[in-house]
Design a protein around this motif. Structure first.
Motif, PDB file in Angstrom:
ATOM      1  N   SER A  92      -5.541   5.765  -0.010  1.00  0.00           N
ATOM      2  CA  SER A  92      -4.354   6.302  -0.685  1.00  0.00           C
ATOM      3  C   SER A  92      -4.439   6.051  -2.192  1.00  0.00           C
ATOM      4  N   CYS A  93      -4.968   4.895  -2.601  1.00  0.00           N
ATOM      5  CA  CYS A  93      -5.145   4.620  -4.037  1.00  0.00           C
ATOM      6  C   CYS A  93      -6.177   5.557  -4.650  1.00  0.00           C
ATOM      7  N   GLU A 121      -4.431   8.814  -5.189  1.00  0.00           N
ATOM      8  CA  GLU A 121      -3.460   8.655  -6.278  1.00  0.00           C
ATOM      9  C   GLU A 121      -4.177   8.778  -7.616  1.00  0.00           C
ATOM     10  N   ALA A 157      -2.391   3.032   7.880  1.00  0.00           N
ATOM     11  CA  ALA A 157      -2.729   3.608   6.582  1.00  0.00           C
ATOM     12  C   ALA A 157      -3.789   2.757   5.889  1.00  0.00           C
ATOM     13  N   SER A 158      -4.584   3.396   5.060  1.00  0.00           N
ATOM     14  CA  SER A 158      -5.599   2.700   4.262  1.00  0.00           C
ATOM     15  C   SER A 158      -5.164   2.698   2.801  1.00  0.00           C
ATOM     16  N   SER A 159      -4.894   1.517   2.255  1.00  0.00           N
ATOM     17  CA  SER A 159      -4.475   1.433   0.854  1.00  0.00           C
ATOM     18  C   SER A 159      -5.609   1.854  -0.078  1.00  0.00           C
TER      19      SER A 159
END
Length: 215
Positions: A43-44, A47, A38-40
């Motif tokens: 995903s951020c 979000e 996963a890539s933070s």
């Protein structure tokens, strides 16, 4: 075929190498999953951008214009460049794998399950990945039964196509996993269509789903 015999087969593949996606061409494979990190950052991004995505994106794009279309449409938040690069990467992989120039892209923010029951798609194949929230659920074809055992009917549920399954048979992709799911229109292999559904979402849950169809 008895369930024990069917379960000795395997109609799906998963691996941490993207090469596993080519296994979808096997006549005995229904689902192929590339298990990736996963890539933070991405995903951020989703979000933060969730509300601004509105109804999301749904259209057919050529690979020549895809990056520009994404740049024009996606909202401006930190991580946008990474998100666009990843969507382009997956689209490029798909078009190379299926020798086509266009992709049918759907990028949607969700607060409820889009397709809550197990079903099959009337398409040749679809790529799915989840950037935010829980991943797509699916059933190994070898676990499905035409009729449940008479003594165990209460332990089985029914798919839209009429097959029966147990809750313990449900598989789920992780966020950022990339899955290729055969559809009913795959050439002469309708029986290998993947049985899948959107994951259930609780109150205040958010999910961002990307699907790509080769065109």
């Amino acid at each position: 075929m008895e369930l024990a015999e069917k379960l000795s087969l395997s109609t799906w593949r998963s691996d941490d190498s993207p090469l596993v996606l080519s296994d979808i061409f096997s006549p005995n494979i229904s689902v192929a999953i590339w298990q990736r990190q996963a890539s933070s950052v991405i995903s951020c991004y989703f979000e933060n951008a969730f509300q601004s995505l509105g109804m999301g994106m749904r259209s057919v794009f050529s690979m020549k214009s895809l990056e520009q279309e994404l740049n024009n449409t996606l909202p401006e938040y930190e991580g946008k460049k990474d998100a666009i690069e990843d969507i382009y990467l997956l689209s490029d992989m798909l078009t190379c794998l299926f020798d086509c120039d266009d992709v049918g892209l759907r990028l949607v923010p969700l607060k409820s399950a889009m397709c809550p029951t197990f079903h099959i798609d009337n398409i040749p194949v679809r790529l799915v990945t989840t950037y935010l929230g829980s991943g797509t659920q699916w059933l190994p074809l070898e676990a499905l039964q035409d009729q449940p055992p008479k003594q165990q009917k209460q332990g089985f549920a029914k798919t839209n196509s009429g097959a029966y399954y147990k809750q313990s048979h449900i598989q789920q992709m992780n966020p950022f996993d990339v899955g290729l799911l055969k559809g009913k229109a795959w050439d002469k292999q309708a029986k290998m269509a993947a049985v899948h559904r959107s994951c259930q979402l609780q109150k205040n849950d958010k999910r961002v789903l990307l699907t790509l169809d080769p065109m």
